[in-house]
Scaffold this active site. Structure first.
Site, PDB file in Angstrom:
ATOM      1  N   GLU A   1     -12.287  -5.207  -4.555  1.00  0.00           N
ATOM      2  CA  GLU A   1     -12.841  -3.846  -4.393  1.00  0.00           C
ATOM      3  C   GLU A   1     -12.060  -2.809  -5.217  1.00  0.00           C
ATOM      4  O   GLU A   1     -12.521  -1.682  -5.390  1.00  0.00           O
ATOM      5  CB  GLU A   1     -12.818  -3.430  -2.914  1.00  0.00           C
ATOM      6  CG  GLU A   1     -13.870  -4.118  -2.063  1.00  0.00           C
ATOM      7  CD  GLU A   1     -13.625  -5.610  -1.908  1.00  0.00           C
ATOM      8  OE1 GLU A   1     -12.457  -6.004  -1.688  1.00  0.00           O
ATOM      9  OE2 GLU A   1     -14.583  -6.388  -2.025  1.00  0.00           O
ATOM     10  N   ASN A   2     -10.894  -3.191  -5.710  1.00  0.00           N
ATOM     11  CA  ASN A   2     -10.076  -2.213  -6.447  1.00  0.00           C
ATOM     12  C   ASN A   2     -10.672  -1.835  -7.810  1.00  0.00           C
ATOM     13  O   ASN A   2     -10.224  -0.879  -8.444  1.00  0.00           O
ATOM     14  CB  ASN A   2      -8.637  -2.700  -6.620  1.00  0.00           C
ATOM     15  CG  ASN A   2      -7.818  -2.651  -5.341  1.00  0.00           C
ATOM     16  OD1 ASN A   2      -6.868  -3.412  -5.163  1.00  0.00           O
ATOM     17  ND2 ASN A   2      -8.166  -1.758  -4.405  1.00  0.00           N
TER      18      ASN A   2
ATOM     19  N   ARG B   1      -5.146  -1.602   8.693  1.00  0.00           N
ATOM     20  CA  ARG B   1      -6.298  -2.461   8.446  1.00  0.00           C
ATOM     21  C   ARG B   1      -5.924  -3.587   7.495  1.00  0.00           C
ATOM     22  O   ARG B   1      -4.862  -3.602   6.896  1.00  0.00           O
ATOM     23  CB  ARG B   1      -7.497  -1.670   7.926  1.00  0.00           C
ATOM     24  CG  ARG B   1      -7.204  -0.746   6.789  1.00  0.00           C
ATOM     25  CD  ARG B   1      -8.473  -0.038   6.281  1.00  0.00           C
ATOM     26  NE  ARG B   1      -8.089   0.726   5.122  1.00  0.00           N
ATOM     27  CZ  ARG B   1      -7.707   2.012   5.156  1.00  0.00           C
ATOM     28  NH1 ARG B   1      -7.735   2.671   6.290  1.00  0.00           N
ATOM     29  NH2 ARG B   1      -7.322   2.627   4.070  1.00  0.00           N
TER      30      ARG B   1
ATOM     31  N   SER C   1      -8.207  -4.806   5.003  1.00  0.00           N
ATOM     32  CA  SER C   1      -8.752  -4.552   3.657  1.00  0.00           C
ATOM     33  C   SER C   1      -9.105  -5.834   2.889  1.00  0.00           C
ATOM     34  O   SER C   1      -8.751  -5.987   1.718  1.00  0.00           O
ATOM     35  CB  SER C   1      -7.780  -3.692   2.841  1.00  0.00           C
ATOM     36  OG  SER C   1      -7.548  -2.455   3.480  1.00  0.00           O
TER      37      SER C   1
ATOM     38  N   ARG D   1      -0.593   8.732 -10.091  1.00  0.00           N
ATOM     39  CA  ARG D   1      -0.632   7.560  -9.206  1.00  0.00           C
ATOM     40  C   ARG D   1       0.003   6.339  -9.863  1.00  0.00           C
ATOM     41  O   ARG D   1       0.654   5.524  -9.194  1.00  0.00           O
ATOM     42  CB  ARG D   1      -2.083   7.212  -8.844  1.00  0.00           C
ATOM     43  CG  ARG D   1      -2.763   8.202  -7.932  1.00  0.00           C
ATOM     44  CD  ARG D   1      -4.245   7.847  -7.773  1.00  0.00           C
ATOM     45  NE  ARG D   1      -4.446   6.476  -7.331  1.00  0.00           N
ATOM     46  CZ  ARG D   1      -4.322   6.052  -6.069  1.00  0.00           C
ATOM     47  NH1 ARG D   1      -4.016   6.914  -5.123  1.00  0.00           N
ATOM     48  NH2 ARG D   1      -4.528   4.796  -5.768  1.00  0.00           N
TER      49      ARG D   1
ATOM     50  N   ASN E   1       1.397   3.324  -2.943  1.00  0.00           N
ATOM     51  CA  ASN E   1       1.963   3.736  -4.238  1.00  0.00           C
ATOM     52  C   ASN E   1       1.430   5.095  -4.677  1.00  0.00           C
ATOM     53  O   ASN E   1       2.185   5.932  -5.181  1.00  0.00           O
ATOM     54  CB  ASN E   1       1.608   2.709  -5.328  1.00  0.00           C
ATOM     55  CG  ASN E   1       2.233   1.358  -5.075  1.00  0.00           C
ATOM     56  OD1 ASN E   1       3.098   1.224  -4.225  1.00  0.00           O
ATOM     57  ND2 ASN E   1       1.782   0.359  -5.816  1.00  0.00           N
TER      58      ASN E   1
ATOM     59  N   ASP F   1       0.836  -1.204   0.000  1.00  0.00           N
ATOM     60  CA  ASP F   1       0.000   0.000   0.000  1.00  0.00           C
ATOM     61  C   ASP F   1       0.871   1.253   0.000  1.00  0.00           C
ATOM     62  O   ASP F   1       1.969   1.254   0.563  1.00  0.00           O
ATOM     63  CB  ASP F   1      -0.893  -0.029   1.258  1.00  0.00           C
ATOM     64  CG  ASP F   1      -2.055   0.938   1.161  1.00  0.00           C
ATOM     65  OD1 ASP F   1      -2.326   1.465   0.065  1.00  0.00           O
ATOM     66  OD2 ASP F   1      -2.693   1.183   2.206  1.00  0.00           O
TER      67      ASP F   1
HETATM   68  C1  FPP Z   1      -5.280  -2.943  -0.138  1.00  0.00           C
HETATM   69  O1  FPP Z   1      -5.623  -1.672   0.071  1.00  0.00           O
HETATM   70  C2  FPP Z   1      -4.097  -2.920  -0.991  1.00  0.00           C
HETATM   71  C3  FPP Z   1      -4.037  -3.625  -2.114  1.00  0.00           C
HETATM   72  C4  FPP Z   1      -5.136  -4.501  -2.581  1.00  0.00           C
HETATM   73  C5  FPP Z   1      -2.825  -3.535  -2.895  1.00  0.00           C
HETATM   74  C6  FPP Z   1      -3.031  -2.720  -4.066  1.00  0.00           C
HETATM   75  C7  FPP Z   1      -1.740  -2.654  -4.788  1.00  0.00           C
HETATM   76  C8  FPP Z   1      -1.638  -2.190  -6.008  1.00  0.00           C
HETATM   77  C9  FPP Z   1      -2.839  -1.691  -6.722  1.00  0.00           C
HETATM   78  C10 FPP Z   1      -0.332  -2.077  -6.696  1.00  0.00           C
HETATM   79  C11 FPP Z   1       0.264  -3.383  -6.995  1.00  0.00           C
HETATM   80  C12 FPP Z   1       1.679  -3.130  -7.131  1.00  0.00           C
HETATM   81  C13 FPP Z   1       2.562  -4.011  -7.640  1.00  0.00           C
HETATM   82  C14 FPP Z   1       3.984  -3.640  -7.638  1.00  0.00           C
HETATM   83  C15 FPP Z   1       2.136  -5.310  -8.223  1.00  0.00           C
HETATM   84  P1  FPP Z   1      -6.841  -0.990  -0.637  1.00  0.00           P
HETATM   85  O2  FPP Z   1      -6.379   0.330  -1.114  1.00  0.00           O
HETATM   86  O3  FPP Z   1      -7.443  -1.910  -1.654  1.00  0.00           O
HETATM   87  O4  FPP Z   1      -7.845  -0.924   0.578  1.00  0.00           O
HETATM   88  P2  FPP Z   1      -8.235   0.335   1.471  1.00  0.00           P
HETATM   89  O5  FPP Z   1      -9.166   1.122   0.621  1.00  0.00           O
HETATM   90  O6  FPP Z   1      -8.852  -0.295   2.678  1.00  0.00           O
HETATM   91  O7  FPP Z   1      -6.950   1.061   1.797  1.00  0.00           O
END
Ligand code: FPP
Length: 250
Positions: A79-80, A203, A205, A45, A34, A32
């Site tokens: 959720e991303n 958290r 997540s 971003r 980036n 987390d």
């Molecule tokens: C969870 O936080 C974090 C993740 C699911 C990691 C996301 C990572 C990337 C998108 C980059 C991947 C990088 C590489 C080098 C492969 P969240 O932001 O989904 O959850 P939150 O909203 O609770 O903080």
């Protein structure tokens, strides 16, 4: 990294000072920060994600140095998809590119690549193809298993396991921990001993909800693109200072 930033001055754990017999077998990381790393530099971003690649590879190297058998990285959550469409598109291409760029060197190092998550219609076919190729290429490696949690959600994994139980016609009386676990994405994977989350967020997540029941959690303020194996060694140092009780007494 600016020297006044939290986490800028890493500790002093090294593979030599860590206790060999008490190494975590499975480490899981939430990569987390980036976006914030990029914003601080006035960059988009997506540049932060690109910078995260070096962190990922150095972490793999560090885990190999420590003799860790399982490393799981949270690369994209269920959720991303809520992120801006441009960023989602970038992340799909980025993850595909990362596999293309890195799978041979990971293979040479004896790393077995696996994926955990839903293979649903939202993941581009092209990306699925690269994932399958990478899994096939590295299938016989045993030095370490690197699992990319991709389109992964802890709740989705539990829902999928319950669906499989129902589809298999398992009677209610036969539903237990073992029956549920047997239907997870990687049933043979041991639960994480240690989870590291970067960027000062405290958290989970929706990461590995079932499997984290007794994991040790280490949080660091370091933003993912700045994370290096030294930070991993420090997290393992902290892990080794903890006393795990699993609900019992020590
Ligand atoms: C969870 O936080 C974090 C993740 C699911 C990691 C996301 C990572 C990337 C998108 C980059 C991947 C990088 C590489 C080098 C492969 P969240 O932001 O989904 O959850 P939150 O909203 O609770 O903080």
């Amino acid at each position: 990294m600016h020297s006044d930033e939290p986490g800028a001055n890493p500790g002093t754990s090294t593979p030599a000072t860590l206790v060999t017999g008490a190494m975590p077998v499975h480490i899981a990381c939430v990569m987390d920060g980036n976006g914030r790393w990029a914003a601080r530099r006035g960059l988009p971003r997506t540049d932060g994600h690109a910078a995260g690649e070096a962190a990922l590879l150095d972490t793999v190297e560090g885990a190999l140095e420590l003799g860790v058998s399982w490393l799981t990285m949270y690369a994209f959550s269920t959720e991303n998809w809520r992120r801006p469409p441009d960023e989602v598109r970038y992340l799909m291409g980025f993850n595909e590119g990362l596999l293309m760029r890195r799978r041979d060197e990971l293979n040479d190092k004896g790393v077995r690549i696996r994926f955990a998550g839903r293979r649903d219609w939202r993941v581009p076919r092209r990306v699925l193809r690269r994932m399958d190729e990478s899994v096939a290429l590295t299938e016989s490696n045993r030095r370490m298993t690197l699992t990319m949690a991709f389109n992964y959600g802890g709740r989705a994994e539990i829902v999928d396991a319950v669906r499989a139980l129902v589809a298999d016609g398992v009677p209610a009386g036969k539903v237990d921990d073992k029956a549920i676990r047997a239907r997870f994405y990687q049933p043979e994977q041991p639960d994480p001993d240690l989870v590291v989350r970067t960027s000062g967020e405290y958290r989970i997540s929706n990461f590995l909800l079932w499997q984290l029941a007794y994991s040790e959690l280490v949080f660091t303020d370091v933003l993912w693109p700045d994370f290096r194996r030294q930070h991993l060694f420090d997290a393992v140092g902290e892990y080794q200072r903890r006393r795990r009780r699993y609900g019992g007494v020590s």
